[in-house]
Write an enzyme that holds these catalytic residues in place. Structure first.
Site, PDB file in Angstrom:
ATOM      1  CB  VAL A  37      -8.644   2.314  -5.497  1.00 33.73           C
ATOM      2  CG1 VAL A  37      -8.735   1.724  -7.045  1.00 33.73           C
ATOM      3  CG2 VAL A  37      -7.757   3.130  -4.910  1.00 33.73           C
ATOM      4  CG  HIS A  65      -6.687  -2.371   3.001  1.00 29.15           C
ATOM      5  ND1 HIS A  65      -5.985  -1.492   2.553  1.00 29.15           N
ATOM      6  CD2 HIS A  65      -7.775  -2.502   1.984  1.00 29.15           C
ATOM      7  CE1 HIS A  65      -6.727  -0.799   1.919  1.00 29.15           C
ATOM      8  NE2 HIS A  65      -7.879  -1.530   1.405  1.00 29.15           N
ATOM      9  CG  ASN A 104     -12.305  -0.628   3.902  1.00 22.89           C
ATOM     10  OD1 ASN A 104     -12.685  -1.234   4.934  1.00 22.89           O
ATOM     11  ND2 ASN A 104     -11.355  -0.321   3.514  1.00 22.89           N
ATOM     12  CG  ASP A 136      -1.909   1.143   0.790  1.00 23.95           C
ATOM     13  OD1 ASP A 136      -3.184   0.097   1.032  1.00 23.95           O
ATOM     14  OD2 ASP A 136      -1.351   1.823   1.280  1.00 23.95           O
ATOM     15  CB  ILE A 137       0.884   3.977  -2.288  1.00 27.01           C
ATOM     16  CG1 ILE A 137       2.045   5.132  -2.832  1.00 27.01           C
ATOM     17  CG2 ILE A 137      -0.410   4.896  -1.216  1.00 27.01           C
ATOM     18  CD1 ILE A 137       1.533   6.113  -4.222  1.00 27.01           C
ATOM     19  CG  HIS A 156      -8.110  -2.920  -2.714  1.00 30.18           C
ATOM     20  ND1 HIS A 156      -9.444  -1.849  -3.441  1.00 30.18           N
ATOM     21  CD2 HIS A 156      -8.452  -2.481  -1.534  1.00 30.18           C
ATOM     22  CE1 HIS A 156      -9.964  -1.249  -2.702  1.00 30.18           C
ATOM     23  NE2 HIS A 156      -9.390  -0.615  -1.307  1.00 30.18           N
TER      24      HIS A 156
HETATM   25  P1  5GP Z   1      -9.701   1.681  -0.016  1.00 30.67           P
HETATM   26  O1  5GP Z   1     -10.331   2.752   1.248  1.00 30.67           O
HETATM   27  O2  5GP Z   1     -10.480   1.711  -1.184  1.00 30.67           O
HETATM   28  O3  5GP Z   1      -9.164   0.062   0.768  1.00 30.67           O
HETATM   29  O4  5GP Z   1      -8.030   1.197   0.052  1.00 30.67           O
HETATM   30  C1  5GP Z   1      -7.530   1.987  -0.782  1.00 30.67           C
HETATM   31  C2  5GP Z   1      -5.882   1.955  -0.592  1.00 30.67           C
HETATM   32  O5  5GP Z   1      -5.129   1.708  -1.755  1.00 30.67           O
HETATM   33  C3  5GP Z   1      -5.457   3.035   0.025  1.00 30.67           C
HETATM   34  O6  5GP Z   1      -4.891   2.832   1.590  1.00 30.67           O
HETATM   35  C4  5GP Z   1      -4.269   3.825  -0.590  1.00 30.67           C
HETATM   36  O7  5GP Z   1      -3.796   4.202   0.452  1.00 30.67           O
HETATM   37  C5  5GP Z   1      -4.371   3.256  -1.498  1.00 30.67           C
HETATM   38  N1  5GP Z   1      -3.382   3.351  -2.869  1.00 30.67           N
HETATM   39  C6  5GP Z   1      -4.331   4.356  -3.350  1.00 30.67           C
HETATM   40  N2  5GP Z   1      -3.924   4.573  -4.623  1.00 30.67           N
HETATM   41  C7  5GP Z   1      -2.798   4.010  -4.788  1.00 30.67           C
HETATM   42  C8  5GP Z   1      -1.724   4.064  -5.665  1.00 30.67           C
HETATM   43  O8  5GP Z   1      -1.230   4.590  -6.176  1.00 30.67           O
HETATM   44  N3  5GP Z   1      -0.301   2.574  -5.129  1.00 30.67           N
HETATM   45  C9  5GP Z   1      -0.428   1.922  -4.018  1.00 30.67           C
HETATM   46  N4  5GP Z   1       0.157   1.141  -4.521  1.00 30.67           N
HETATM   47  N5  5GP Z   1      -1.806   2.082  -3.067  1.00 30.67           N
HETATM   48  C10 5GP Z   1      -2.765   3.218  -3.498  1.00 30.67           C
END
Ligand code: 5GP
Ligand code: ZN
Length: 112
Positions: free
Chosen positions: A95, A101, A86, A29-30, A99
């Site tokens: 996103v 986590h 999520n 995760d970034i 996915h």
């Molecule tokens: P969500 O809130 O949709 O469950 O989690 C999305 C996750 O994707 C977040 O923890 C965010 O930090 C990660 N993320 C968003 N953009 C990028 C990216 O461009 N690269 C990577 N490696 N992670 C990302």
């Protein structure tokens, strides 16, 4: 397809790929929320689990299996870890590409 995770999966956006197979890719995760924070995604662009509704048992099962193997590989299997999926706005999904986590390496707080 203008999707960050699709681009990571197909190599258009460079990321450290920690695992990949025919259907699945994993990368850090970034914005890590724990010492270990990986994202496990299907290569296929599916916005949300069960959307469109269909037989995703195999897909989700494989993502969880990969996550648990990665936890083993990262050395956090014994100490424990959290898997988070999520879905949609109230679920905190940002996103729109499925996915999971994988979070570990520290004590997680109680779910709120
Ligand atoms: P969500 O809130 O949709 O469950 O989690 C999305 C996750 O994707 C977040 O923890 C965010 O930090 C990660 N993320 C968003 N953009 C990028 C990216 O461009 N690269 C990577 N490696 N992670 C990302
Ligand atoms: Zn996508």
């Amino acid at each position: 397809m203008d999707c960050i995770f699709c681009k990571i999966a197909n190599g258009e956006i460079k990321s450290e790929i920690v695992y990949q197979d025919e259907t699945t890719v994993a990368f850090p995760d970034i914005n890590p929320k724990a010492p270990v924070h990986l994202l496990i995604i299907p290569r296929k662009h599916i916005e949300r689990i069960l959307d469109p509704a269909g037989d995703q048992e195999k897909l989700i099962g494989h993502l969880v299996t990969v996550a648990s193997k990665l936890a083993e590989q990262q050395g956090i299997s014994r100490s424990g870890y959290r898997l988070v999926l999520n879905r949609g706005a109230h679920g905190g999904q940002v996103v729109p590409h499925i996915h999971i986590h994988l979070l570990g390496g520290r004590q997680m707080s109680k779910m709120g």
